[in-house]
Design a protein around this motif. Sequence first.
Motif, short mmCIF file in Angstrom:
data_model
loop_
_atom_site.label_atom_id
_atom_site.label_comp_id
_atom_site.label_asym_id
_atom_site.label_seq_id
_atom_site.Cartn_x
_atom_site.Cartn_y
_atom_site.Cartn_z
N ILE A 8 0.87 -1.17 0.00
CA ILE A 8 0.00 0.00 0.00
C ILE A 8 0.91 1.22 0.00
O ILE A 8 1.80 1.33 0.83
CB ILE A 8 -0.91 0.03 1.24
N ILE A 9 0.70 2.13 -0.94
CA ILE A 9 1.53 3.33 -1.02
C ILE A 9 0.96 4.43 -0.14
O ILE A 9 -0.22 4.74 -0.20
CB ILE A 9 1.65 3.82 -2.48
N ALA A 10 1.84 5.01 0.67
CA ALA A 10 1.47 6.15 1.53
C ALA A 10 2.04 7.41 0.92
O ALA A 10 3.25 7.53 0.75
CB ALA A 10 2.02 5.95 2.94
N GLY A 11 1.16 8.36 0.56
CA GLY A 11 1.58 9.64 0.01
C GLY A 11 1.73 9.60 -1.50
O GLY A 11 1.60 8.57 -2.15
N GLY A 12 1.99 10.77 -2.06
CA GLY A 12 2.19 10.89 -3.51
C GLY A 12 0.91 10.76 -4.30
O GLY A 12 -0.19 10.67 -3.74
N PRO A 13 1.03 10.70 -5.63
CA PRO A 13 -0.14 10.67 -6.49
C PRO A 13 -0.93 9.35 -6.40
O PRO A 13 -2.09 9.30 -6.79
CB PRO A 13 0.43 10.86 -7.90
N GLN A 14 -0.32 8.30 -5.89
CA GLN A 14 -0.99 7.01 -5.81
C GLN A 14 -1.28 6.61 -4.36
O GLN A 14 -1.34 5.43 -4.04
CB GLN A 14 -0.13 5.95 -6.49
N SER A 35 6.63 5.20 -8.13
CA SER A 35 5.27 5.74 -8.26
C SER A 35 5.09 6.39 -9.63
O SER A 35 6.02 6.50 -10.41
CB SER A 35 5.00 6.75 -7.14
N ALA A 36 3.88 6.84 -9.90
CA ALA A 36 3.55 7.45 -11.19
C ALA A 36 4.37 8.71 -11.48
O ALA A 36 4.60 9.04 -12.63
CB ALA A 36 2.07 7.78 -11.25
N ASP A 37 4.83 9.40 -10.43
CA ASP A 37 5.63 10.61 -10.65
C ASP A 37 7.14 10.33 -10.67
O ASP A 37 7.94 11.23 -10.67
CB ASP A 37 5.31 11.67 -9.59
N GLY A 38 7.51 9.04 -10.70
CA GLY A 38 8.91 8.66 -10.82
C GLY A 38 9.69 8.59 -9.51
O GLY A 38 10.87 8.29 -9.52
N GLN A 39 9.03 8.83 -8.39
CA GLN A 39 9.68 8.78 -7.08
C GLN A 39 9.74 7.33 -6.57
O GLN A 39 8.82 6.55 -6.79
CB GLN A 39 8.94 9.64 -6.07
N LEU A 40 10.81 7.01 -5.89
CA LEU A 40 10.98 5.67 -5.34
C LEU A 40 10.31 5.58 -3.97
O LEU A 40 10.60 6.36 -3.06
CB LEU A 40 12.47 5.34 -5.21
N CYS A 41 9.40 4.62 -3.82
CA CYS A 41 8.69 4.39 -2.56
C CYS A 41 9.30 3.16 -1.91
O CYS A 41 9.33 2.09 -2.50
CB CYS A 41 7.21 4.15 -2.83
N ILE A 57 3.74 -1.24 3.91
CA ILE A 57 3.42 0.15 3.56
C ILE A 57 4.67 0.72 2.91
O ILE A 57 5.76 0.68 3.49
CB ILE A 57 3.03 0.99 4.80
N LEU A 58 4.50 1.19 1.68
CA LEU A 58 5.60 1.81 0.94
C LEU A 58 5.47 3.32 1.09
O LEU A 58 4.42 3.89 0.79
CB LEU A 58 5.56 1.41 -0.53
N LEU A 59 6.52 3.96 1.53
CA LEU A 59 6.49 5.38 1.84
C LEU A 59 7.01 6.21 0.67
O LEU A 59 8.16 6.07 0.26
CB LEU A 59 7.32 5.63 3.10
N HIS A 60 6.15 7.07 0.13
CA HIS A 60 6.53 8.02 -0.91
C HIS A 60 7.36 9.13 -0.26
O HIS A 60 7.08 9.52 0.87
CB HIS A 60 5.27 8.60 -1.56
#
Length: 74
Positions: A8-14, A35-41, A57-60
């Motif tokens: 589950i992604i926490a933060g960012g666009p997703q 993530s969709a904005d190219g950041q590593l979670c 939990i994957l942290l953006h």
Amino acid sequence: MAPIFECIIAGGPQHGLVCRRRWDSRRSAPLAMTSADGQLCLAAARRHTDATHTQFILLHPHATGEQFLTLLAA
């Protein structure tokens, strides 16, 4: 049968996006997702629900503490 892990992604666009995959025991790299904005979670928390299911939990990088704590409590 290979164990299943749920991310589950926490933060960012997703924020809140859930994905499920089978665990590859040959994997030696830390669990991460782009993530969709190219950041590593990166994995920030883990919970074992049973012998074949684990949640991460994957942290953006731009996640707020509130976003992280909300998913951690859920």
